[in-house]
Scaffold this active site. Structure first.
Site, PDB file in Angstrom:
ATOM      1  N   CYS A 133     -40.176  -8.572  28.640  1.00 41.71           N
ATOM      2  CA  CYS A 133     -39.284  -8.170  29.729  1.00 41.71           C
ATOM      3  C   CYS A 133     -38.103  -9.125  29.840  1.00 41.71           C
ATOM      4  O   CYS A 133     -38.233 -10.229  30.373  1.00 41.71           O
ATOM      5  CB  CYS A 133     -40.050  -8.124  31.049  1.00 41.71           C
ATOM      6  SG  CYS A 133     -39.038  -7.601  32.446  1.00 41.71           S
ATOM      7  N   CYS A 136     -37.041  -9.762  33.495  1.00 45.39           N
ATOM      8  CA  CYS A 136     -37.933 -10.684  34.201  1.00 45.39           C
ATOM      9  C   CYS A 136     -37.720 -12.135  33.775  1.00 45.39           C
ATOM     10  O   CYS A 136     -37.678 -13.044  34.613  1.00 45.39           O
ATOM     11  CB  CYS A 136     -39.395 -10.322  33.943  1.00 45.39           C
ATOM     12  SG  CYS A 136     -39.816  -8.597  34.149  1.00 45.39           S
ATOM     13  N   ASP A 137     -37.611 -12.351  32.474  1.00 49.95           N
ATOM     14  CA  ASP A 137     -37.693 -13.711  31.933  1.00 49.95           C
ATOM     15  C   ASP A 137     -36.426 -14.247  31.282  1.00 49.95           C
ATOM     16  O   ASP A 137     -36.370 -15.423  30.922  1.00 49.95           O
ATOM     17  CB  ASP A 137     -38.831 -13.777  30.905  1.00 49.95           C
ATOM     18  CG  ASP A 137     -40.177 -13.414  31.513  1.00 49.95           C
ATOM     19  OD1 ASP A 137     -40.371 -13.721  32.703  1.00 49.95           O
ATOM     20  OD2 ASP A 137     -41.018 -12.831  30.809  1.00 49.95           O
TER      21      ASP A 137
END
Length: 311
Positions: A133, A136-137
């Site tokens: 992701c 997300c990261d």
């Protein structure tokens, strides 16, 4: 009979349980074999959920969700569901142990799972530099070099996204050709921060206690080997939706799904089957973000409340 059965205990399922119980659904049951929380509990760092002031692990992040839901009366049936089918105006839920339950309404929140590659070191560094992701990261690798694996739309699109954050992005694909939209590929090739590495495969993910440090890659045409020094490795080689509970005895699906197996819903999370709803990563066009899954769960629960009032 259960008023609302929720299949799946991730952010979508738990949010659905919270909104259903607080909304007056007296008999709401969450079906989840293990402790609820979903795949996000495997994440080492959560930073992009509104209101979270400090970086927390996925496990710590989801713990209060469970407690809150159970406090408002959500029941937890610790069993895996094998199949959901419809009988007349209600649903029959078959558990893996052969036990059956009946429900007036059902919310499918079983999510999905990014495909794994089996590369050496993948499991060891999953959530410690290996990610699926970018949204997300990606921020954790601001102004750093990262690598992306894959040759489809998602891989190329996420490489472009990461190029806005990172110093450099290596896009690794085992073939020279890509399966993405031509315009997307053109945008990636015109981005100076993206270096294409084809036809290459990743042989090993290396690192230490702090996480990923490098990748060992090999050119499949020349057998040339290289070492990429990167702290982040993003894998986009496919995604499996967990829709097995929809499969009927005659191999048909309980409700309409798209070509990828995702459940087709409208904006209120209704499927084409009356009384059946879906939320989170299992549905079509799911953004695959915790905050979006939570929103889906709340929406589905509100739709259930309305449905139960009229049926």
């Amino acid at each position: 009979m259960i008023d609302c059965a929720i299949i799946g205990g991730g952010p979508a399922g738990l949010s659905a349980g919270l909104y259903a119980t607080r909304g007056g659904v007296k008999n709401a049951v969450l079906f989840e074999k293990g402790m609820p929380g979903g795949q996000i509990t495997g994440s080492s760092e959560i930073e992009n959920y509104p209101g979270v002031k400090e970086v927390v692990s996925g496990l710590d992040f989801m713990q209060p969700w469970q407690e809150q839901c159970f406090r408002f009366g959500l029941k937890h049936e610790m069993t895996a569901v094998q199949r959901v089918s419809k009988k007349d105006s209600h649903f029959v839920i078959l558990a893996e142990d052969g036990k059956t339950f009946e429900a007036k309404s059902v919310i499918i929140a079983t999510g999905g799972s990014p495909k794994r590659t089996g590369i050496k070191g993948e499991s060891e560094y999953w959530g410690k530099g290996v990610s699926t992701c970018a949204t997300c990261d990606g921020f954790f690798y601001k102004n750093k070099e990262v690598a992306v694996l894959g040759g489809g739309d998602t891989a190329v699109e996420e490489a472009i996204y990461l190029a806005n954050i990172c110093k450099k992005v290596y896009l690794i694909h085992r073939r020279d050709g890509f399966r993405c939209a031509p315009i997307t590929l053109e945008h990636a090739k015109n981005n100076d921060k993206i270096e294409f590495l084809t036809p290459y495969v990743v042989e090993e993910i290396k690192g230490d206690a702090s996480g990923v440090s490098s990748l060992s890659i090999k050119n499949t045409a020349t057998n040339e080997k290289r070492e990429l020094v990167v702290p982040g490795f993003f894998i986009f080689v496919g995604y499996d939706v967990n829709n097995a509970v929809l499969k009927q005895e005659d191999n048909s699906m309980l409700c309409k799904c798209d070509e990828y197996g995702s459940i087709v819903v409208d904006f209120s999370m209704k499927t084409n089957v009356q009384g059946l709803f879906a939320a989170g990563d299992i549905r079509i066009f799911a953004p695959k973000q915790v905050v979006c899954a939570a929103s889906d769960g709340a929406t589905a629960a509100l739709s259930v409340i309305s449905y139960l009032e009229h049926h």
